[in-house]
Design an enzyme around this catalytic site. Structure first.
Site, short mmCIF file in Angstrom:
data_model
loop_
_atom_site.label_atom_id
_atom_site.label_comp_id
_atom_site.label_asym_id
_atom_site.label_seq_id
_atom_site.Cartn_x
_atom_site.Cartn_y
_atom_site.Cartn_z
N ASN A 7 0.85 -1.19 0.00
CA ASN A 7 0.00 0.00 0.00
C ASN A 7 0.89 1.25 0.00
O ASN A 7 1.69 1.44 0.93
CB ASN A 7 -0.90 -0.04 1.25
CG ASN A 7 -1.84 1.14 1.31
OD1 ASN A 7 -1.43 2.26 1.05
ND2 ASN A 7 -3.09 0.90 1.67
N ASP A 9 -0.12 4.45 -0.09
CA ASP A 9 -0.85 5.67 0.32
C ASP A 9 0.04 6.69 1.01
O ASP A 9 -0.09 7.89 0.80
CB ASP A 9 -1.96 5.32 1.34
CG ASP A 9 -3.13 4.60 0.71
OD1 ASP A 9 -3.17 4.48 -0.52
OD2 ASP A 9 -3.99 4.14 1.48
N ARG A 18 2.61 18.93 1.73
CA ARG A 18 3.04 20.19 1.13
C ARG A 18 2.24 20.55 -0.13
O ARG A 18 2.58 21.50 -0.82
CB ARG A 18 4.53 20.10 0.74
CG ARG A 18 5.45 20.22 1.92
CD ARG A 18 5.41 21.63 2.47
NE ARG A 18 6.17 21.76 3.69
CZ ARG A 18 7.43 22.17 3.73
NH1 ARG A 18 8.07 22.45 2.63
NH2 ARG A 18 8.04 22.27 4.88
N HIS A 43 -5.76 3.56 -1.52
CA HIS A 43 -7.10 3.87 -1.00
C HIS A 43 -7.45 5.28 -1.47
O HIS A 43 -6.81 6.24 -1.04
CB HIS A 43 -7.05 3.79 0.54
CG HIS A 43 -8.38 3.99 1.21
ND1 HIS A 43 -8.56 3.79 2.55
CD2 HIS A 43 -9.58 4.36 0.73
CE1 HIS A 43 -9.82 4.04 2.87
NE2 HIS A 43 -10.46 4.40 1.77
N ARG A 45 -9.55 7.93 -0.81
CA ARG A 45 -10.51 8.33 0.22
C ARG A 45 -11.38 9.47 -0.27
O ARG A 45 -10.96 10.28 -1.10
CB ARG A 45 -9.76 8.76 1.50
CG ARG A 45 -8.99 7.62 2.16
CD ARG A 45 -8.39 8.08 3.47
NE ARG A 45 -9.42 8.23 4.49
CZ ARG A 45 -9.61 7.38 5.50
NH1 ARG A 45 -8.82 6.34 5.66
NH2 ARG A 45 -10.57 7.57 6.36
N ARG A 49 -7.21 12.66 1.25
CA ARG A 49 -6.12 13.11 2.12
C ARG A 49 -4.76 12.63 1.62
O ARG A 49 -3.74 13.20 1.97
CB ARG A 49 -6.36 12.66 3.56
CG ARG A 49 -6.26 11.18 3.76
CD ARG A 49 -6.33 10.81 5.21
NE ARG A 49 -7.66 11.01 5.77
CZ ARG A 49 -8.06 10.45 6.90
NH1 ARG A 49 -7.24 9.69 7.60
NH2 ARG A 49 -9.29 10.65 7.35
N HIS A 50 -4.73 11.53 0.88
CA HIS A 50 -3.42 11.10 0.33
C HIS A 50 -3.52 10.82 -1.18
O HIS A 50 -3.13 11.64 -1.99
CB HIS A 50 -2.78 9.97 1.13
CG HIS A 50 -3.70 8.90 1.65
ND1 HIS A 50 -4.57 8.20 0.85
CD2 HIS A 50 -3.85 8.39 2.91
CE1 HIS A 50 -5.21 7.32 1.58
NE2 HIS A 50 -4.83 7.41 2.84
N THR A 100 -6.75 6.13 10.41
CA THR A 100 -6.69 5.10 9.38
C THR A 100 -7.97 4.29 9.49
O THR A 100 -8.78 4.56 10.38
CB THR A 100 -5.43 4.21 9.55
OG1 THR A 100 -5.41 3.21 8.53
CG2 THR A 100 -5.39 3.53 10.91
N HIS A 191 -3.60 -4.94 7.78
CA HIS A 191 -3.76 -3.79 8.68
C HIS A 191 -2.88 -3.95 9.92
O HIS A 191 -3.01 -4.92 10.65
CB HIS A 191 -5.20 -3.54 9.11
CG HIS A 191 -5.46 -2.07 9.33
ND1 HIS A 191 -4.99 -1.41 10.42
CD2 HIS A 191 -6.07 -1.15 8.55
CE1 HIS A 191 -5.31 -0.13 10.31
NE2 HIS A 191 -5.96 0.06 9.19
N GLY A 192 -2.00 -2.97 10.08
CA GLY A 192 -1.13 -2.94 11.26
C GLY A 192 0.00 -3.95 11.22
O GLY A 192 0.69 -4.14 12.22
N GLY A 213 1.09 -1.55 4.42
CA GLY A 213 1.43 -0.20 3.97
C GLY A 213 2.41 0.51 4.88
O GLY A 213 3.60 0.63 4.60
N HIS A 214 1.90 0.95 6.02
CA HIS A 214 2.65 1.88 6.87
C HIS A 214 4.05 1.38 7.23
O HIS A 214 5.03 2.14 7.16
CB HIS A 214 1.83 2.16 8.15
CG HIS A 214 2.43 3.22 8.99
ND1 HIS A 214 3.25 2.94 10.06
CD2 HIS A 214 2.37 4.57 8.91
CE1 HIS A 214 3.65 4.07 10.60
NE2 HIS A 214 3.13 5.07 9.92
N1 PXP Z 1 -5.85 -3.22 4.37
C1 PXP Z 1 -6.79 -2.27 4.43
C2 PXP Z 1 -8.18 -2.63 4.04
C3 PXP Z 1 -6.49 -0.96 4.82
O1 PXP Z 1 -7.45 -0.02 4.88
C4 PXP Z 1 -5.15 -0.63 5.12
C5 PXP Z 1 -4.79 0.77 5.49
O2 PXP Z 1 -4.91 1.57 4.36
C6 PXP Z 1 -4.19 -1.66 5.03
C7 PXP Z 1 -4.57 -2.94 4.68
C8 PXP Z 1 -2.76 -1.40 5.34
O3 PXP Z 1 -2.62 -1.11 6.69
P1 PXP Z 1 -1.22 -0.64 7.26
O4 PXP Z 1 -0.92 0.67 6.62
O5 PXP Z 1 -1.43 -0.57 8.73
O6 PXP Z 1 -0.22 -1.70 6.86
#
Ligand code: PXP
Length: 252
Positions: A7, A9, A18, A43, A45, A49-50, A100, A191-192, A213-214
């Site tokens: 991801n 984003d 900026r 994503h 949104r 925002r991104h 998020t 996620h996470g 992603g993060h």
């Molecule tokens: N899966 C979904 C459905 C999400 O909304 C996100 C966050 O955009 C992710 C995965 C990735 O999460 P993370 O950035 O915590 O890895």
């Protein structure tokens, strides 16, 4: 092998801080591809925002693996997605104030709407996944509304502070995978997830895609995107091999 969806984003998050043209998530996606990403996830949104519409349009033209668009069910975003036609969409809940995505989609409370939206995407050859919590009712409802796969929300597992807690949450995720497969859904997770907590997910869950992603983008600031993605791919491969070896030794 489990596929890795990267991801990008948060590359766009830095750009939007900026309101300028750099760093470009399209370049990030190309470098993630060189590092071995199997899927590029973004994503779009509602508050932009991104990721911006231009990013989605360019990525649709330049991603030759698979583009997975996370999106809410709002009419505006549905119309854009039907026009751009990414290979896969993942429907997620969306609140403007959240940092998020918090919690999975409530499928049970909006079955009619989801059935209609999912049909439109499937009629356009767009693969549909739903981001849900590891909850039996949401899983069964996901199949009933016509989704082809689900992405299990791993946030609670990722946020667990103690080992017993994360073991328990891993078991809940494992049960959810089985329920989903029993009703014919394919299963992804995300996620996470980080370089520290992804290993047990790979070893314990029979899933097809991981969406991260993060943590990858955070590491990329120091080592570059290509290396950060390659390190995550190697980690997944290492734990997948451990799992295969365990399965093999338990079947002899
Ligand atoms: N899966 C979904 C459905 C999400 O909304 C996100 C966050 O955009 C992710 C995965 C990735 O999460 P993370 O950035 O915590 O890895």
């Amino acid at each position: 092998m489990i596929k890795l969806g990267v991801n990008v984003d948060h590359v766009a998050t830095i750009r939007q801080a900026r309101m300028t043209y750099e760093p470009d998530p399209v370049i990030a996606a190309g470098l993630a591809d060189l590092g071995g990403a199997d899927i590029i996830t973004i994503h779009l949104r509602e508050d932009r925002r991104h990721i911006q519409d231009r990013d989605l349009e360019l990525l649709r033209e330049t991603v030759f693996t698979k583009l997975n668009l996370e999106m809410a069910t709002s009419q505006e975003i549905v119309d854009i997605a039907l026009k751009i036609k990414p290979r896969q969409i993942t429907l997620v809940p969306e609140k403007r104030q959240e940092i998020t995505t918090e919690g999975g989609l409530s499928v049970t409370s909006q079955k009619k709407l989801l059935t209609e939206i999912i049909k439109k995407f499937k009629d356009n050859d767009i693969y549909v996944s739903l981001f849900i919590d590891p909850d039996k009712e949401q899983i069964i409802a996901s199949e009933e509304v016509g989704a082809q796969s689900i992405e299990l929300h791993t946030g609670s597992y990722a946020n667990a502070e103690r080992e017993e807690q994360s073991d328990e949450l891993l078991e809940i995720l494992n049960e959810a995978v089985k329920i989903a497969q029993d009703v014919g859904l394919r299963v992804n997770a995300g996620h996470g997830l980080t370089y520290k907590n992804t290993g047990p997910i790979v070893e314990h869950l029979d899933i097809e895609e991981l969406h991260i992603g993060h943590s990858i983008i955070s590491r990329a600031i120091f080592v570059g995107i290509e290396s950060a993605v390659r390190e995550m791919k190697e980690l997944i491969y290492k734990h997948y091999t451990i799992k295969q070896n365990l399965l093999r030794s338990s079947s002899v």
